[in-house]
Design a protein around this motif. Structure first.
Motif, PDB file in Angstrom:
ATOM      1  N   CYS A 101      11.077  54.994  18.456  1.00 19.30           N
ATOM      2  CA  CYS A 101      11.486  53.791  18.669  1.00 19.30           C
ATOM      3  C   CYS A 101      13.053  53.366  16.878  1.00 19.30           C
ATOM      4  CB  CYS A 101      11.207  52.254  18.400  1.00 19.30           C
ATOM      5  SG  CYS A 101      10.408  52.456  16.671  1.00 19.30           S
ATOM      6  N   VAL A 102      13.686  53.113  17.571  1.00 16.83           N
ATOM      7  CA  VAL A 102      14.921  52.607  16.398  1.00 16.83           C
ATOM      8  C   VAL A 102      13.735  51.800  15.689  1.00 16.83           C
ATOM      9  CG1 VAL A 102      17.007  51.763  16.173  1.00 16.83           C
ATOM     10  CG2 VAL A 102      16.148  52.859  18.390  1.00 16.83           C
ATOM     11  N   CYS A 103      13.976  51.857  14.217  1.00 18.28           N
ATOM     12  CA  CYS A 103      13.552  51.079  13.705  1.00 18.28           C
ATOM     13  C   CYS A 103      13.578  51.786  12.335  1.00 18.28           C
ATOM     14  CB  CYS A 103      11.883  51.472  13.332  1.00 18.28           C
ATOM     15  SG  CYS A 103      11.275  53.008  12.893  1.00 18.28           S
ATOM     16  N   LEU A 104      13.462  51.158  10.891  1.00 23.25           N
ATOM     17  CA  LEU A 104      13.452  51.540   9.777  1.00 23.25           C
ATOM     18  C   LEU A 104      12.506  51.875   8.969  1.00 23.25           C
ATOM     19  CD1 LEU A 104      15.324  48.334   8.052  1.00 23.25           C
ATOM     20  CD2 LEU A 104      16.602  50.503   8.942  1.00 23.25           C
ATOM     21  N   PHE A 105      11.834  52.954   8.351  1.00 16.43           N
ATOM     22  CA  PHE A 105      10.654  53.878   8.297  1.00 16.43           C
ATOM     23  C   PHE A 105      11.157  53.972   6.666  1.00 16.43           C
ATOM     24  CE2 PHE A 105       9.199  57.871   7.026  1.00 16.43           C
ATOM     25  CZ  PHE A 105       7.462  57.300   7.250  1.00 16.43           C
ATOM     26  N   LEU A 116      13.159  48.016  14.819  1.00 16.64           N
ATOM     27  CA  LEU A 116      14.782  47.010  15.269  1.00 16.64           C
ATOM     28  C   LEU A 116      14.892  46.681  16.574  1.00 16.64           C
ATOM     29  CD1 LEU A 116      16.873  49.653  13.155  1.00 16.64           C
ATOM     30  CD2 LEU A 116      16.333  46.978  12.112  1.00 16.64           C
ATOM     31  N   HIS A 117      15.662  44.820  16.465  1.00 13.10           N
ATOM     32  CA  HIS A 117      15.388  44.652  17.832  1.00 13.10           C
ATOM     33  C   HIS A 117      17.339  44.708  18.450  1.00 13.10           C
ATOM     34  CE1 HIS A 117      15.888  41.798  21.241  1.00 13.10           C
ATOM     35  NE2 HIS A 117      15.283  42.279  21.560  1.00 13.10           N
ATOM     36  N   PRO A 118      17.994  45.376  19.395  1.00  9.25           N
ATOM     37  CA  PRO A 118      19.103  45.276  19.623  1.00  9.25           C
ATOM     38  C   PRO A 118      19.748  44.076  19.594  1.00  9.25           C
ATOM     39  CG  PRO A 118      17.592  45.802  21.227  1.00  9.25           C
ATOM     40  CD  PRO A 118      17.426  45.635  20.632  1.00  9.25           C
ATOM     41  N   ASP A 119      19.664  42.580  19.420  1.00  9.08           N
ATOM     42  CA  ASP A 119      20.089  41.274  19.125  1.00  9.08           C
ATOM     43  C   ASP A 119      20.467  40.883  18.107  1.00  9.08           C
ATOM     44  OD1 ASP A 119      20.375  41.979  22.232  1.00  9.08           O
ATOM     45  OD2 ASP A 119      19.055  40.077  22.539  1.00  9.08           O
ATOM     46  N   GLU A 120      19.418  41.217  16.895  1.00  7.79           N
ATOM     47  CA  GLU A 120      19.456  41.133  15.405  1.00  7.79           C
ATOM     48  C   GLU A 120      18.681  41.178  14.607  1.00  7.79           C
ATOM     49  OE1 GLU A 120      20.999  36.686  14.881  1.00  7.79           O
ATOM     50  OE2 GLU A 120      19.170  36.910  14.344  1.00  7.79           O
ATOM     51  N   GLY A 154      18.866  58.837  10.659  1.00  7.92           N
ATOM     52  CA  GLY A 154      18.454  59.350   8.983  1.00  7.92           C
ATOM     53  C   GLY A 154      19.762  58.834   7.896  1.00  7.92           C
ATOM     54  N   ASP A 155      20.414  57.893   8.340  1.00 11.14           N
ATOM     55  CA  ASP A 155      21.160  57.336   7.147  1.00 11.14           C
ATOM     56  C   ASP A 155      19.744  56.546   6.133  1.00 11.14           C
ATOM     57  OD1 ASP A 155      23.231  57.839   8.126  1.00 11.14           O
ATOM     58  OD2 ASP A 155      24.163  56.712   8.476  1.00 11.14           O
ATOM     59  N   CYS A 156      19.621  56.114   4.697  1.00  6.99           N
ATOM     60  CA  CYS A 156      19.003  54.963   3.735  1.00  6.99           C
ATOM     61  C   CYS A 156      19.788  53.835   3.695  1.00  6.99           C
ATOM     62  CB  CYS A 156      19.329  56.591   3.080  1.00  6.99           C
ATOM     63  SG  CYS A 156      17.902  57.697   2.881  1.00  6.99           S
ATOM     64  N   VAL A 157      19.183  53.638   4.376  1.00  7.79           N
ATOM     65  CA  VAL A 157      19.815  51.622   3.474  1.00  7.79           C
ATOM     66  C   VAL A 157      18.642  50.894   2.228  1.00  7.79           C
ATOM     67  CG1 VAL A 157      20.223  49.006   4.418  1.00  7.79           C
ATOM     68  CG2 VAL A 157      19.786  51.649   5.557  1.00  7.79           C
ATOM     69  N   PHE A 166      16.588  55.062   8.715  1.00  7.72           N
ATOM     70  CA  PHE A 166      17.347  54.269   9.598  1.00  7.72           C
ATOM     71  C   PHE A 166      16.546  55.616  10.524  1.00  7.72           C
ATOM     72  CE2 PHE A 166      20.320  54.602  13.358  1.00  7.72           C
ATOM     73  CZ  PHE A 166      19.717  53.348  14.093  1.00  7.72           C
ATOM     74  N   VAL A 167      16.099  55.116  11.672  1.00  7.77           N
ATOM     75  CA  VAL A 167      15.301  56.839  12.844  1.00  7.77           C
ATOM     76  C   VAL A 167      16.524  55.601  13.902  1.00  7.77           C
ATOM     77  CG1 VAL A 167      13.279  57.272  13.896  1.00  7.77           C
ATOM     78  CG2 VAL A 167      13.511  56.653  11.024  1.00  7.77           C
ATOM     79  N   GLN A 168      16.641  56.448  14.896  1.00  9.63           N
ATOM     80  CA  GLN A 168      17.097  56.352  16.358  1.00  9.63           C
ATOM     81  C   GLN A 168      16.050  57.112  16.952  1.00  9.63           C
ATOM     82  OE1 GLN A 168      21.206  55.734  16.518  1.00  9.63           O
ATOM     83  NE2 GLN A 168      21.230  55.369  18.047  1.00  9.63           N
TER      84      GLN A 168
END
Length: 321
Positions: A101-105, A116-120, A154-157, A166-168
């Motif tokens: 899934c798309v998420c923050l790890f 992460l939800h596409p909307d917000e 792979g970007d870090c936030v 950030f995991v796409q």
């Protein structure tokens, strides 16, 4: 959201739908430093139903003590121990095998995942947001109010003192968003914002002009917040204040004017930019829709008109008649 962890290295990785392990950074999503590990040692993939692993190496890949045959895919299960070649340092335990899934790890302790939800995604909390992450025009965007950045895998936030990756992790056959019709607009055309307020100012709508075309964004609460910021810039221009100083207003003052708590201003700004970015193609995203400095915010340097009822209240850039 499959996770492998290495106790010896005190390291965790979240698997992508196709994930490579090996010694060479150019070919490996997770780089292993051990000398007996091959440049491309093994592949792990999500096949739509389960995670599976395949050896690609000279020195072997072992799953719970069983050596894999070269080119053979083996399904993984939670608790499996994967060893790349002979080194115990290259030993990883399967701790989670959820679908990608798309998420923050979370890169800090403890292990956390924010899907992460596409909307917000107002983070760290919906009622006290520092950032908004959302998808627009087939891109994931990170909105910090004063700037918007595109996120890559792979970007870090850093959010609220915590570091996230950030995991796409979208499955390979995931359907891509269809670009909105406005993507056909010419990228060389200028933008203009038209705010339309009812006579009692209980209703506020926004139209964005791109050349001869008009994109109607309808009536939203955040449009009145934008119009309030635009009015401040127009008022300063009429008073002859120099452009670099026009329009700035303290967040606390803006909140009092609107009768809301200051954190809610951030949420409205995030939602306003999100709506506009989704309505426009990536080539026409307005640079600096808002500008921010310590404790203050203003509407960006964009042409606009404010209509109240059927009467034009003012326009920017303002010119003496």
């Amino acid at each position: 959201m499959a996770i492998l962890h290495n106790e010896h290295l005190r390291r965790r990785v979240m698997l992508r739908p196709v994930h490579t392990f090996g010694r060479h950074p150019a070919s490996s999503r997770t780089v292993l430093q051990e000398a007996d590990v091959s440049k491309l040692h093994a592949l792990v993939r999500w096949n739509g139903q389960q995670w599976e692993i395949c050896d690609q190496s000279r020195n072997g890949t072992y799953v719970s003590g069983d050596k894999l045959l070269s080119g053979q895919w083996r399904a993984l299960k939670v608790g499996d121990v994967i060893r790349f070649a002979a080194s115990n340092e290259a030993q990883w335990t399967v701790s989670d095998l959820e679908a990608p899934c798309v998420c923050l790890f979370a890169l800090d302790e403890p292990c956390q995942i924010r899907t992460l939800h596409p909307d917000e995604n107002l983070l760290p909390h919906a009622d006290a947001a520092e950032v908004n992450i959302y998808r627009a025009d087939e891109r994931w965007l990170l909105d910090r109010i004063d700037r918007v950045d595109e996120l890559a895998d792979g970007d870090c936030v850093r959010i609220d003192q915590q570091l996230w990756e950030f995991v796409q992790g979208e499955a390979l056959d995931a359907t891509q968003e269809v670009s909105p019709p406005s993507a056909l607009l010419e990228s060389t055309q200028a933008l203009q914002f038209d705010f339309r307020l009812s006579q009692n100012e209980e209703h506020a709508s926004l139209d964005v002009h791109v050349g001869q075309q008009v994109i109607s964004l309808g009536e939203r609460i955040h449009h009145y917040t934008l119009a309030t910021l635009a009015r401040q810039r127009l008022r300063d221009a009429r008073q002859g204040i120099e452009p670099p100083s026009q329009g700035w207003i303290a967040l606390d003052n803006l909140a009092r004017m609107l009768g809301v708590d200051p954190p809610y201003i951030n949420i409205q700004m995030f939602r306003a930019r999100q709506q506009i970015s989704r309505a426009l193609p990536s080539a026409r995203q307005p640079a600096s829709l808002f500008e921010r400095r310590r404790g203050e915010i203003r509407f960006g340097d964009h042409p606009f008109r404010i209509m109240k009822g059927i009467t034009e209240e003012g326009r920017f850039p303002y010119a003496l008649q």
